[in-house]
Design an enzyme around this catalytic site. Sequence first.
Site, PDB file in Angstrom:
ATOM      1  N   LYS A  97      -6.031 -75.519  92.618  1.00  0.00           N
ATOM      2  CA  LYS A  97      -6.691 -75.055  93.854  1.00  0.00           C
ATOM      3  C   LYS A  97      -8.079 -75.665  94.062  1.00  0.00           C
ATOM      4  CE  LYS A  97      -4.131 -70.738  94.253  1.00  0.00           C
ATOM      5  NZ  LYS A  97      -4.210 -69.283  94.446  1.00  0.00           N
ATOM      6  N   ASP A 107      -4.898 -66.786 100.649  1.00  0.00           N
ATOM      7  CA  ASP A 107      -4.694 -65.736  99.645  1.00  0.00           C
ATOM      8  C   ASP A 107      -5.329 -64.399 100.063  1.00  0.00           C
ATOM      9  OD1 ASP A 107      -3.193 -67.174  97.797  1.00  0.00           O
ATOM     10  OD2 ASP A 107      -4.962 -67.986  96.797  1.00  0.00           O
TER      11      ASP A 107
END
Length: 290
Positions: free
Chosen positions: A68, A105
């Site tokens: 990420k 997220d």
Amino acid sequence: MNSIDRYAVIGCDIGHSRSPQIHAMFARATHQALEYGLLDTPPASFHAVVRDFFAHGGRGLNVTVPHKQAALRLADSLTTRAQRAGAVNTLARGEDGKLLGDNTDGAGLVRDLTINLRCTLRGARVLLLGAGGAARGVLAPLLEAGVAGVVIRNRHTWRAQQLASEFAELGAVVAAPAAGAAKKQQTSATPSGRAPDGGFDLILNATSASLRDELPSMPADAVGTQTLAYDLAYADHDTIFVRWARKAGAARAVMGLGMLVEQAAESFLLWRGVRPDTAPVLESLRGAKT
Ligand code: ATR
């Protein structure tokens, strides 16, 4: 050359990822013609694999552990929420070939909490366990949803303090005091960082402890009869955190399957401009689990 739009999830050791299944269900339900694959890639090959994917017609990637941060560096531009999260979980190739980095997220967690679990975030007193990437990614969306305050508790207290000061301008965020600090009861989650009377309304486990079957340390008075305990991790069996929370008397204790599906839906929306209905997908995954 294959003309169907191609997407994939990229991560390391993701052989059991549910993303291909989730996106295939979204595509069927929304009548979108697309292909969604899985790129199991070690960190050293991340850049090369991503470049190759997009050079050969790829339209979008979901990015998962441990890539990420690398995706954040690779993107040509970032959404505000990706910038704040300091991580990218979604890459989208624009018409000009440039890569946009987003992070879905936090929005996925908030949607799971408020829509699927019908949890009221406005005014909620929140304990956030962990100060790594997962914790960072959910802080801004929680504060924007109007929570009363967030106490961050981390094994290494300085990381919690650093995170709290970074997000302080967005709302009431404090670090929990280090273990052994003098005790004093109070009724709000802030500013001391201790548990409010009756416990927190929401406890989020954003540590990676569950993956090793370990439990982050928590004050005994953190859980009340109204507490929703939520493990951002997801496993086929109840995590140690979920078992602990039930035993400690939490009203509800759940794992992050809903967050997984909701963050996927947010990515799908970014890529395809249509938001898939998540309820049947969640139902199907829950059914498949048993
Ligand atoms: P992620 O991106 O998944 O958040 P990370 O940035 O490595 O991964 O952060 C992992 C988090 O889990 C950290 O908050 C870490 O605590 P420290 O900062 O003190 O290391 C926490 N963590 C991992 N294992 C843990 C354990 N066994 N008990 C408590 N906290 C743990």
